[in-house]
Design a protein around this motif. Sequence first.
Motif, PDB file in Angstrom:
ATOM      1  N   ASP A 251     -10.077   2.833   1.874  1.00 35.14           N
ATOM      2  CA  ASP A 251      -9.323   3.315   3.031  1.00 35.14           C
ATOM      3  C   ASP A 251      -7.817   3.326   2.783  1.00 35.14           C
ATOM      4  N   GLY A 252      -7.391   2.923   1.597  1.00 34.03           N
ATOM      5  CA  GLY A 252      -5.965   2.965   1.273  1.00 34.03           C
ATOM      6  C   GLY A 252      -5.395   1.594   0.990  1.00 34.03           C
ATOM      7  N   GLU A 253      -4.082   1.464   1.212  1.00 29.95           N
ATOM      8  CA  GLU A 253      -3.382   0.206   0.931  1.00 29.95           C
ATOM      9  C   GLU A 253      -4.015  -0.937   1.721  1.00 29.95           C
ATOM     10  N   HIS A 254      -4.216  -2.060   1.062  1.00 26.93           N
ATOM     11  CA  HIS A 254      -4.915  -3.175   1.697  1.00 26.93           C
ATOM     12  C   HIS A 254      -4.035  -4.411   1.845  1.00 26.93           C
ATOM     13  N   THR A 255      -3.506  -4.923   0.733  1.00 26.81           N
ATOM     14  CA  THR A 255      -2.699  -6.137   0.825  1.00 26.81           C
ATOM     15  C   THR A 255      -1.489  -6.090  -0.092  1.00 26.81           C
ATOM     16  N   LYS A 256      -0.450  -6.838   0.309  1.00 19.69           N
ATOM     17  CA  LYS A 256       0.715  -7.145  -0.516  1.00 19.69           C
ATOM     18  C   LYS A 256       0.926  -8.654  -0.396  1.00 19.69           C
ATOM     19  N   GLY A 257       1.422  -9.272  -1.446  1.00 16.73           N
ATOM     20  CA  GLY A 257       1.669 -10.708  -1.400  1.00 16.73           C
ATOM     21  C   GLY A 257       3.142 -11.012  -1.193  1.00 16.73           C
TER      22      GLY A 257
END
Length: 384
Positions: A251-257
């Motif tokens: 579905d696209g971008e999921h996570t950034k830390g």
Amino acid sequence: MKQIGFIPLRKGSKGIPNKNKRKMVGRPLFTWVLGEAVFSNLDEVVVYTDDQSIIDFITKEYHWTNKVKAVLRSAESASDTASTEFAILEYCESINYNFDVFCLLQATSPFTRKEDINICLEKLNEDYDSALTVVNTHRFLWDKNGKALNYNPKERPRRQDFEGLLIENGAVYATTKDSLKSTKNRLGSNIAVVQMAEDSLHEIDSETDWTVVEQLLIERQKQAKQSKKITHLVLDVDGVFTDGTITYTKDGEHTKGFDMRDGMGLEILRQFNIKVIVMTSENSELVVKRMQKLQIEDVFLGVKDKYTLLNNIIKEEDISLSNVAYIGDDVNDLTNICSVGWSITPNNATDIVKHNADVVLSKNSGAGAIREACQFIMNYNKRF
């Protein structure tokens, strides 16, 4: 009196492919002169191009000013055989010469400053009907028949005693409406000359030219640096707040830390009235959410010309670049890195940014780099 700027751009470039859009010190070449024109005394700046991607770029990138507009030029005026005068007259006739002063600006002259534009405009308030920029060269000129053109070889003058010659550098041409209509030319009959720095004589026709001009621009920006009290901190996001990696789902971008310690550092800075601004080339809902959590209100997403936007911010905030600290990690941050009072970069930044930044942190991005930078700023500001 209406003064308009005119920047003609064509898709084609035989020497350097896509030259006008290629990144020079991290920003598209044409934005160097466009950015200066925005902050000059021109009332309107027209980018006249056959490249729809440039029109889309300008519409999106310069939404914060009503001074810039992009106009699609005809295929005939964008051909290899069409002169610049042809494009000028085509546009002027399309608007029925609705201006008082016309200023031609060349996109391949990135050394042009707003001051150069303004001086040319001011000349038209005197008795001149046109003005152009030149460079004073102290080189000795010869023709192909071995005849000296500008000095006596038997009485070779010392450089300090030699007036030299003024050479057209092709950067700025200004003319009145009446002169342009009557002569059909960028220059009239009573012409003023405005001197620019010798570096501006460099033309960009080869890869070697590109390398030379880019390094000269980097050094020019650095030499103009001044160190004052830091009142504003501007940060990139990916590769600064984060380690630069993104996880995706179908579905696209999921996570950034993000590192929690960085948020604490920014909170401490704000307690000392240092304004925190985020400027990123990405459009990310995750970034919006994180900045809301950090209570950072000034968040600019999808920015490709970071330097021009930064200049607009300092104008609105009534500060100078010297009051700004900037944290970036990649080439699209490079002009800001070379220009602000203090430029800072994480330890895992790209080599070109690390080479030109004032401070290379010991911490990596997404692992306490911002927290370390905040401590540097606090220590630095103590001297004020």
